[in-house]
Scaffold this motif. Structure first.
Motif, PDB file in Angstrom:
ATOM      1  N   TYR A  30       1.006  -1.159  -0.005  1.00  0.00           N
ATOM      2  CA  TYR A  30      -0.051   0.031   0.087  1.00  0.00           C
ATOM      3  C   TYR A  30       0.927   1.141  -0.009  1.00  0.00           C
ATOM      4  O   TYR A  30       2.070   1.284   0.339  1.00  0.00           O
ATOM      5  CB  TYR A  30      -0.767  -0.016   1.327  1.00  0.00           C
ATOM      6  N   VAL A  31       0.043   2.393  -0.332  1.00  0.00           N
ATOM      7  CA  VAL A  31       0.739   3.556  -0.442  1.00  0.00           C
ATOM      8  C   VAL A  31       1.731   3.956   0.808  1.00  0.00           C
ATOM      9  O   VAL A  31       2.562   4.865   0.721  1.00  0.00           O
ATOM     10  CB  VAL A  31      -0.072   5.038  -0.835  1.00  0.00           C
ATOM     11  N   ASP A  32       1.136   3.720   2.023  1.00  0.00           N
ATOM     12  CA  ASP A  32       1.461   4.043   3.378  1.00  0.00           C
ATOM     13  C   ASP A  32       2.903   3.238   3.830  1.00  0.00           C
ATOM     14  O   ASP A  32       3.459   3.336   4.758  1.00  0.00           O
ATOM     15  CB  ASP A  32       0.566   3.930   4.510  1.00  0.00           C
ATOM     16  N   SER A  34       2.649  -0.172   3.963  1.00  0.00           N
ATOM     17  CA  SER A  34       2.174  -1.310   4.572  1.00  0.00           C
ATOM     18  C   SER A  34       1.909  -2.390   3.600  1.00  0.00           C
ATOM     19  O   SER A  34       1.874  -2.081   2.382  1.00  0.00           O
ATOM     20  CB  SER A  34       1.129  -0.925   5.483  1.00  0.00           C
ATOM     21  N   ARG A  36      -0.224  -5.264   4.912  1.00  0.00           N
ATOM     22  CA  ARG A  36      -1.528  -5.561   5.468  1.00  0.00           C
ATOM     23  C   ARG A  36      -1.688  -6.961   5.508  1.00  0.00           C
ATOM     24  O   ARG A  36      -2.741  -7.655   4.860  1.00  0.00           O
ATOM     25  CB  ARG A  36      -2.708  -4.673   5.112  1.00  0.00           C
ATOM     26  N   GLU A  45      -9.036  -5.181  -5.350  1.00  0.00           N
ATOM     27  CA  GLU A  45      -7.578  -5.593  -5.267  1.00  0.00           C
ATOM     28  C   GLU A  45      -7.324  -6.944  -5.957  1.00  0.00           C
ATOM     29  O   GLU A  45      -6.422  -7.234  -6.556  1.00  0.00           O
ATOM     30  CB  GLU A  45      -7.413  -5.516  -4.092  1.00  0.00           C
TER      31      GLU A  45
END
Length: 56
Positions: A30-32, A34, A36, A45
């Motif tokens: 993910y962009v952050d 992470s 997950r 997705e």
């Protein structure tokens, strides 16, 4: 394996595969920053992943 901010939560048995798929740019996280690993995929997705695998 690329470092995700939550890489410690990736199951031991999956770490090698996650690393291979990430290095191959088939998954990115993910962009952050992470990954997950304990979260379910959304339909979008799942479809995106399927498309990437089919087209690569």
């Amino acid at each position: 394996m690329p470092s995700f901010i939550d890489s410690d939560k990736i199951s031991v048995w999956a770490r090698s595969e996650v690393g291979t798929l990430t290095i191959s740019n088939l998954i990115n996280g993910y962009v952050d920053g992470s990954f997950r690993p304990k979260t379910n995929l959304t339909r979008a997705e799942g479809q995106a992943s399927t498309s990437i695998f089919i087209l690569s």
